[in-house]
Design an enzyme around this catalytic site. Structure first.
Site, PDB file in Angstrom:
ATOM      1  N   ALA A  47      66.808 -30.525  29.802  1.00 42.76           N
ATOM      2  CA  ALA A  47      66.014 -31.151  28.738  1.00 42.76           C
ATOM      3  C   ALA A  47      66.463 -32.588  28.494  1.00 42.76           C
ATOM      4  CB  ALA A  47      66.146 -30.325  27.460  1.00 42.76           C
ATOM      5  N   ASP A  74      71.594 -32.177  40.210  1.00 43.58           N
ATOM      6  CA  ASP A  74      71.506 -30.900  39.492  1.00 43.58           C
ATOM      7  C   ASP A  74      71.363 -29.807  40.542  1.00 43.58           C
ATOM      8  OD1 ASP A  74      70.612 -28.570  37.981  1.00 43.58           O
ATOM      9  OD2 ASP A  74      70.226 -29.956  36.336  1.00 43.58           O
ATOM     10  N   ARG A  85      60.655 -26.940  27.782  1.00 45.47           N
ATOM     11  CA  ARG A  85      61.577 -27.937  27.241  1.00 45.47           C
ATOM     12  C   ARG A  85      61.910 -29.068  28.216  1.00 45.47           C
ATOM     13  NH1 ARG A  85      64.263 -23.052  27.961  1.00 45.47           N
ATOM     14  NH2 ARG A  85      66.013 -23.054  29.422  1.00 45.47           N
ATOM     15  N   CYS A 202      87.973  -4.088  22.496  1.00 47.51           N
ATOM     16  CA  CYS A 202      87.783  -2.742  21.959  1.00 47.51           C
ATOM     17  C   CYS A 202      86.452  -2.627  21.214  1.00 47.51           C
ATOM     18  CB  CYS A 202      88.948  -2.364  21.050  1.00 47.51           C
ATOM     19  SG  CYS A 202      89.190  -3.463  19.645  1.00 47.51           S
TER      20      CYS A 202
END
Length: 649
Positions: A47, A74, A85, A202
């Protein structure tokens, strides 16, 4: 006001009927020409990256005619969820390279711009690609990244090459910008946000109380079953040394070997086998595991303080009885079966036929009744979980004995070579087929604990830790970055420029701003960047002040180690105790005299190549040398900047 009165004369600001006239009337033609000559490296085509390169193209940065260029990298491909977007992408671009498509779109906006796209990520494993020669041409780095690791890596590169870096990010309606300038400001890594708080182990395993807990649990299950186990199996089949390497992983080797054995011996032959497997997984995860938990920790269990154990944040669980007609039950079994079929490259029927097969098979499966196991320990805290994982015995049986038994029964890799085409599936939130598995798994787990369930879209956002990008925030942040970029160019604080360090240090940071926004409030704040933290070293009673931007440059490529040591010792009045290049010690005062003299006679490059047993690539211009030194007079250890040793001009 970022322009002084005498910086731009009136004639230079006359419009020339150009697309850049708006900039010309404010900054002047000479300044606009300077913008066109810039070489800018943008990391990320998401974006912020898409909005950023659009802005740069409209500003005329990187024009081909003036030898300017925008470099954009990229490694990702365009997914459907990106379209809302990242405005440079269209539905026809799905599965194509982000950087390539963005570059093509920018050329249609301004065909004068020279933009080069790459699909490499930035990191230590691509340093042979984005090398010293590459950074030699870069004037400014602009981050459009979505992770801290890559930001810190680029920060280290800008520190090393003395390149200004513009950093920004958004989180929904929130946004920030940061300007990092050589010698004038602290670098990005000097201060950083604390790491995200992780969910206690846990809580994930036994005591979830929020949908985020069950989604994280489902993601980890997906990673283990569909990525890690196939990956381990492939390693066994293709790496002759795998079993011996596994021996060093004492806490994991038994579980890993059992998984490999099951993957090979119980391999599916068709989708029917995959459905049977998924049906048993349903019973194991959402019925038997819960029954075992309640066997160990009954609903009426009391704490030492006299209160019910299952109270407060500990939601009491309930096991689920399988119902073939329940949509969520069917969704999990079918989606998990499809994933298993993908691992083994099995053919899949169409959706209607798959539904028929599902109903037919699950009606014929007979699940053995649950039998509680004694000796299973339920960790009530993370500390207990850690202690349990460090226990090297399993129900009193020696782990090594169990492992050796499995190894003896494993088919040899050559006898099952046909399995070498199995694939490990890397989770991708944008692939619906995978998200269905995670969503169904998470919601069934939520049903176990009476936690409200969510749809696949909400699950996708949580699983990918996504807060949707808002175009307004993105535009505001990139606009702020562009304003700081104007100031950098006006001050000529550019990477690889001819401006001296002393000239840069005389500049003021008062005109520069780091900004923070929250459009939801609204809140807009700006502060001047912090100066770099000064380090003071005392040598021979004199103070030497330096910071993280400083280094000792040695530009004599054929300098011997002995000459380098002499230069450092005479210049700073110290004794060199040790010199190292990375993890390799190239000189130590503790070396035998003969060996020390041999090394001193060698050039730095020759010695590093000799000790590392490999040649230095032709594209590597520098060697980084770290020193351990002592004050000649006091013998105290002294800190000085690292040495950047140049291998060629």
């Amino acid at each position: 006001n970022i322009l002084s009165a005498n910086q731009v004369d009136v004639l230079d600001r006359q419009p020339i009927n150009s697309r850049y006239d708006g900039q010309i009337v404010i900054y002047g033609k000479n300044f606009v020409s300077k913008l066109s000559q810039l070489e800018v490296f943008i990391i990320g085509a998401g974006a912020i990256g898409c909005e950023m390169i659009k802005n740069l193209a409209m500003m005329g940065i990187g024009e081909r005619s003036n030898n300017g260029r925008i470099h954009l990298t990229d490694p990702d491909s365009i997914e459907k969820s990106n379209l809302s977007r990242q405005f440079l992408f269209r539905s026809s671009n799905i599965s194509q390279s982000k950087s390539l498509v963005a570059s093509q779109a920018i050329k249609s906006i301004n065909n004068r711009i020279d933009i080069q796209s790459y699909q490499q990520k930035v990191g230590s494993d691509t340093e042979s690609f984005f090398n010293d020669i590459f950074y030699k041409q870069i004037n400014i780095v602009i981050n459009a990244l979505d992770n801290i690791e890559a930001r810190l890596y680029m920060d280290s590169k800008c520190l090393f090459y003395h390149i200004p870096m513009l950093e920004s990010g958004t989180l929904g309606t929130k946004g920030h910008t940061q300007v990092v300038l050589p010698y004038l400001t602290e670098h990005y890594g000097a201060t950083r946000d604390p790491p995200d708080r992780s969910i206690p182990m846990c809580t994930l395993k036994f005591f979830p109380n929020q949908i985020e807990h069950t989604i994280q649990w489902a993601r980890e299950w997906f990673e283990e079953i569909f990525r890690q186990i196939p990956s381990d199996t492939l390693s066994y089949l293709t790496n002759p040394e795998y079993i011996s390497q596994l021996s060093s992983q004492q806490n994991m080797k038994l579980e890993t070997l059992q998984s490999i054995y099951n993957s090979i011996v119980n391999k599916p032959n068709n989708i029917n086998d995959c459905i049977i497997w998924a049906r048993y997984k349903f019973e194991e995860l959402f019925c038997h595991q819960i029954q075992q938990l309640l066997y160990n920790l009954p609903l009426d269990k009391m704490t030492p303080e006299g209160t019910l154990f299952w109270s407060g944040a500990k939601k009491p669980p309930a096991f689920i009885n399988f119902n073939a007609l329940d949509p969520l039950h069917r969704e999990f079994v079918v989606a998990a079966a499809i994933m298993r079929a993908r691992i083994y490259n099995l053919s899949l029927p169409d959706e209607s036929e798959l539904n028929e097969i599902y109903l037919q098979i699950v009606s014929q499966i007979s699940i053995p009744p649950f039998k509680p196991q004694d000796g299973i320990k339920i960790a009530l805290t993370d500390e207990e979980a850690k202690n349990n994982s460090n226990n090297t015995s399993s129900f009193g049986v020696d782990v090594d004995e169990q492992c050796n038994s499995i190894i003896r029964s494993l088919p040899s890799p050559s006898s099952v070579s046909f399995l070498s085409n199995i694939q490990s599936i890397e989770f991708d939130k944008d692939i619906d087929e995978q998200m269905v598995v995670v969503s169904a798994c998470a919601n069934l787990r939520a049903r176990n604990y009476s936690i409200p369930e969510v749809d696949i879209h909400a699950c996708r956002g949580i699983a990918g830790k996504i807060i949707p990008a808002i175009a307004t925030t993105t535009a505001l942040v990139t606009g702020g970055i562009c304003m700081e970029l104007y100031k950098i160019v006006l001050d000529n604080i550019l990477g690889n420029s001819n401006v001296s360090v002393d000239s840069i240090k005389k500049l003021s940071v008062d005109k520069y701003y780091n900004s923070f926004y929250n459009l939801a409030l609204p809140l807009f704040t700006s502060i001047n960047p912090e100066p770099p933290k000064q380090i003071t070293s005392v040598v021979a009673g004199k103070e030497i002040k330096w910071n993280q931007w400083d280094r000792i440059d040695i530009n004599e490529a054929n300098m011997t180690v002995g000459k380098l040591i002499k230069h450092i010792e005479e210049t700073y009045n110290v004794d060199v105790v040790m010199l190292s290049a990375g993890v390799t010690i190239i000189f130590s005062s503790m070396l035998p005299l003969k060996k020390a003299n041999e090394r001193k006679a060698m050039t730095v490059k020759a010695l590093v190549e000799s000790l590392c047993k490999k040649p230095i690539p032709d594209t590597q211009k520098y060697i980084i040398l770290e020193m351990m030194i002592e004050d000649k007079e006091s013998g105290d250890e002294v800190d000085l900047p690292y040495i950047r040793f140049s291998l060629f001009e």
